[in-house]
Write an enzyme that holds these catalytic residues in place. Structure first.
Site, PDB file in Angstrom:
ATOM      1  N   ASN A 129       3.652 -16.867  46.997  1.00 40.49           N
ATOM      2  CA  ASN A 129       4.809 -17.484  48.270  1.00 40.49           C
ATOM      3  C   ASN A 129       4.526 -16.639  49.918  1.00 40.49           C
ATOM      4  O   ASN A 129       4.814 -15.792  49.432  1.00 40.49           O
ATOM      5  CB  ASN A 129       5.831 -17.688  47.256  1.00 40.49           C
ATOM      6  N   TRP A 130       3.557 -16.964  50.902  1.00 33.59           N
ATOM      7  CA  TRP A 130       3.854 -16.278  51.856  1.00 33.59           C
ATOM      8  C   TRP A 130       5.284 -16.140  52.162  1.00 33.59           C
ATOM      9  O   TRP A 130       5.335 -15.534  52.874  1.00 33.59           O
ATOM     10  CB  TRP A 130       3.051 -16.367  52.696  1.00 33.59           C
ATOM     11  N   LYS A 131       6.126 -16.412  52.089  1.00 35.09           N
ATOM     12  CA  LYS A 131       7.517 -16.768  52.523  1.00 35.09           C
ATOM     13  C   LYS A 131       7.841 -16.634  53.795  1.00 35.09           C
ATOM     14  O   LYS A 131       7.011 -17.402  54.515  1.00 35.09           O
ATOM     15  CB  LYS A 131       8.652 -15.551  52.435  1.00 35.09           C
ATOM     16  N   HIS A 155      14.019 -21.555  45.328  1.00 33.54           N
ATOM     17  CA  HIS A 155      13.809 -20.473  45.202  1.00 33.54           C
ATOM     18  C   HIS A 155      14.887 -19.664  45.236  1.00 33.54           C
ATOM     19  O   HIS A 155      16.091 -19.739  45.863  1.00 33.54           O
ATOM     20  CB  HIS A 155      13.223 -19.906  46.400  1.00 33.54           C
ATOM     21  N   GLU A 172      16.341 -16.787  46.994  1.00 33.15           N
ATOM     22  CA  GLU A 172      16.610 -16.423  48.221  1.00 33.15           C
ATOM     23  C   GLU A 172      16.532 -17.195  49.122  1.00 33.15           C
ATOM     24  O   GLU A 172      17.821 -17.566  49.994  1.00 33.15           O
ATOM     25  CB  GLU A 172      14.984 -16.028  49.142  1.00 33.15           C
ATOM     26  N   GLU A 223      12.203 -16.640  37.587  1.00 29.45           N
ATOM     27  CA  GLU A 223      11.523 -15.153  38.844  1.00 29.45           C
ATOM     28  C   GLU A 223      13.339 -14.808  38.574  1.00 29.45           C
ATOM     29  O   GLU A 223      13.960 -15.164  39.315  1.00 29.45           O
ATOM     30  CB  GLU A 223      11.873 -16.088  40.268  1.00 29.45           C
ATOM     31  N   GLY A 225      10.002  -8.792  45.063  1.00 28.85           N
ATOM     32  CA  GLY A 225      10.122  -7.974  46.205  1.00 28.85           C
ATOM     33  C   GLY A 225      10.788  -6.094  45.716  1.00 28.85           C
ATOM     34  O   GLY A 225      10.774  -5.179  46.585  1.00 28.85           O
ATOM     35  N   SER A 257       7.703  -9.740  41.616  1.00 24.60           N
ATOM     36  CA  SER A 257       6.325  -8.506  41.528  1.00 24.60           C
ATOM     37  C   SER A 257       5.287  -8.569  40.738  1.00 24.60           C
ATOM     38  O   SER A 257       4.989  -7.112  39.715  1.00 24.60           O
ATOM     39  CB  SER A 257       7.153  -6.909  41.144  1.00 24.60           C
ATOM     40  N   GLY A 304       5.016 -13.471  45.428  1.00 25.25           N
ATOM     41  CA  GLY A 304       4.823 -13.032  47.332  1.00 25.25           C
ATOM     42  C   GLY A 304       4.901 -11.896  47.652  1.00 25.25           C
ATOM     43  O   GLY A 304       3.284 -12.743  48.271  1.00 25.25           O
ATOM     44  N   GLY A 305       4.714 -11.042  47.754  1.00 28.34           N
ATOM     45  CA  GLY A 305       4.633  -9.926  48.519  1.00 28.34           C
ATOM     46  C   GLY A 305       2.633  -9.415  48.470  1.00 28.34           C
ATOM     47  O   GLY A 305       1.476  -9.534  49.600  1.00 28.34           O
TER      48      GLY A 305
END
Ligand code: PGA
Length: 249
Positions: A9-11, A94, A96, A166, A172, A212, A233-234
């Site tokens: 997930n590149w956001k 998601h 966010e 999640e 994150g 994470s 993600g990251g």
């Protein structure tokens, strides 16, 4: 046996030239895996990513969509639009989006139905806050979110669905749920699916862990009984790190 799925997930990261270069670099590194690889990219990268990923084992997804097909919804992108350029997956709900863009269980459900109508595979996110976990309500929250997200879906449609557990406090933050905790939460989600659709559907549904995930902890997480891979993600922004996660199991 459920297959393993590793979804990035590149956001709101990566320009088209960066997306192209990332896919060109990672494709040869992961070409022999049996795991399914999905990259969920920003809208502006979709077309370039789809073209670059042609003839590779990398599938491309979006990170959100609107539930209507078309109309006066300035700034929105529909499932039909995503499908028209060849997108196969879409992340829905998601945390966010729930937190910063007022998504509710109801809009999540509408988006999932629209994604399925447009032959997109939804990756549906559920997860509890730290406060909810500390109050001992994690399981209640995630099973309720699951039930509301899936409301009205048929058994047949469930074959197209991927879920992602999640925990919000792990996204994150560098804090990962222990593999045991994550596995238990995913078991609870699977039990809910079994209540709603029966054991076979529950056993076939892919449920990912997100929060994470790194090269360092991927193997332990993905080797548990119920975690079928990760929503990353990251760590999906770096070729070296993400390829190690894909190849961890
Ligand atoms: P993270 O994000 O891996 O950076 O924690 C996961 C996600 O939000 O899907």
């Amino acid at each position: 046996m459920r297959k393993k799925v590793i979804a990035g997930n590149w956001k709101m990261n990566m320009l088209p030239n960066e997306a192209i270069s990332f896919i060109e670099q990672i494709a040869p590194l992961v070409k022999n895996t049996k795991n399914e690889i999905i990259l969920c990219v920003p809208y502006t990268d979709l077309f370039y990513s789809l073209l670059t990923a042609q003839n590779t084992n990398i599938k491309i997804g979006a990170q959100n969509m609107h539930w209507e097909e078309k109309g006066a919804y300035t700034g929105e992108v529909s499932g039909q639009m995503l499908k028209s350029i060849g997108t196969q997956y879409v992340i829905i709900g998601h945390s966010e989006r729930r937190q910063y863009f007022a998504e509710t269980d109801e809009t999540v459900n509408k988006k999932i139905k629209s994604a399925l109508l447009n032959e997109l595979n939804p990756i549906i996110c559920v997860g509890e806050t730290l406060e909810q976990r500390e109050l001992g309500k994690a399981e209640e929250i995630i099973t309720k979110q699951t039930e509301l997200a899936l409301e009205g879906l048929t058994k047949e449609q469930m074959k197209k669905v991927i879920l992602a557990y999640e925990p919000i406090w792990a996204i994150g933050t560098g804090k990962t749920a222990t593999s045991e905790d994550a596995n238990n939460s995913i078991k609870a989600i699977r039990k809910k699916i079994s209540e709603l659709y029966g054991k076979d559907t529950a056993n076939e549904t892919i449920i990912l862990y997100g929060g994470s995930v790194k090269a360092e902890n991927a193997k332990e997480l993905f080797s548990t009984s119920d975690i079928d891979g990760g929503l990353v993600g990251g760590a999906s922004l770096k070729v070296d790190e993400f390829s190690k996660i894909i190849l961890a199991v």
